[in-house]
Design an enzyme around this catalytic site. Structure first.
Site, mmCIF file in Angstrom:
data_model
loop_
_atom_site.group_PDB
_atom_site.id
_atom_site.type_symbol
_atom_site.label_atom_id
_atom_site.label_comp_id
_atom_site.label_asym_id
_atom_site.label_seq_id
_atom_site.Cartn_x
_atom_site.Cartn_y
_atom_site.Cartn_z
ATOM 1 C CE LYS A 50 -15.665 12.701 0.427
ATOM 2 N NZ LYS A 50 -14.987 12.835 1.733
ATOM 3 C CB SER A 68 -17.515 14.068 7.177
ATOM 4 O OG SER A 68 -16.000 14.904 7.340
ATOM 5 C CG ASP A 69 -15.379 16.431 1.226
ATOM 6 O OD1 ASP A 69 -13.544 15.498 0.615
ATOM 7 O OD2 ASP A 69 -14.865 17.115 1.068
ATOM 8 C CB SER A 70 -12.037 18.405 5.537
ATOM 9 O OG SER A 70 -12.703 17.663 6.457
ATOM 10 C CB CYS A 105 -19.273 19.689 4.925
ATOM 11 S SG CYS A 105 -21.481 19.140 4.448
#
Ligand SMILES: Nc1nc2c(ncn2[C@@H]2O[C@H](COP(=O)(O)OP(=O)(O)OP(=O)(O)O)[C@@H](O)[C@H]2O)c(=O)[nH]1
Length: 185
Positions: A50, A68-70, A105
């Site tokens: 991303k 961000s990524d979850s 993250c």
């Protein structure tokens, strides 16, 4: 002012609640292109993907970029966003009465400094009420959320224990972000 490189309404809500000024520009990185099923590695690679897409598009000259990524992991499985009602039910039943970790993250990059952070919040849930699961699925609130869970909503009454920040579980560890942003470079 920062650029939130995300389509997520929850990440926007988290920044608003923290009084962090931002504009929101989501990307279209294809997370299905990621091969690993290791939850932490997947989360990092998705965030990196991303970031690279949006860094190329917007740069950081006019303002810092935050992406961000979850993902959720329970019983060693990687749980992303539910594809349909059946998938949401599977994910919720897996986490019912079980331990679940939300891994988030984030990458923040300005002209002067960069933060790459992986935070984890771990919950122990009571068994979810079957009827409540069905109502939650029918409401559609389970979609667009990693692991189909909503720690500030559906899951709240079932939390037996928690270790870590709620913001991490919702998709952006804003406590760490604020400390980092406030630090001079
Ligand atoms: N409201 C809420 N949202 C959650 C929770 N857990 C995860 N999420 C959201 O689930 C989504 C996880 O999917 P991601 O792929 O990281 O992000 P996205 O929504 O696709 O948005 P992008 O940042 O554009 O990728 C994020 O929007 C998180 O904010 C939760 O407990 N509550």
């Amino acid at each position: 002012m920062i650029r939130l490189g995300s389509n997520s309404p929850t990440r926007a809500l988290i920044l608003n609640n923290a009084n962090i000024n931002f504009i929101q520009n989501g990307g279209s990185f294809d997370e299905d292109s990621i091969k690993t099923t290791n939850p932490k590695s997947f989360c990092y690679e998705a965030t990196k993907g991303k970031f690279n897409e949006l860094y190329k598009k917007y740069g950081i000259e006019d303002m810092p970029l935050l992406v961000s990524d979850s993902v959720v992991t329970s019983n060693g499985l990687l749980l992303r966003k539910a594809k349909d009602e059946k998938d949401a039910r599977r994910m919720l039943e897996l986490q019912s009465g079980n331990e679940t970790s939300v891994i988030t993250c984030m990458i923040y990059k300005s002209k002067h400094k960069e933060l790459i952070d992986i935070s984890i919040t771990t919950y122990l849930f009571e068994k979810f009420d079957e009827k409540h699961i069905e109502e939650y699925i029918k409401s559609g609130e389970c979609f667009g959320k990693a692991g189909a869970i909503m720690v500030e909503g559906f899951c709240k009454p079932y939390i037996k224990s928690v270790k870590g920040y709620e913001s991490t579980a919702m998709g952006l560890c804003v406590e760490k972000l604020k400390v980092f942003m406030d630090k001079t470079c």
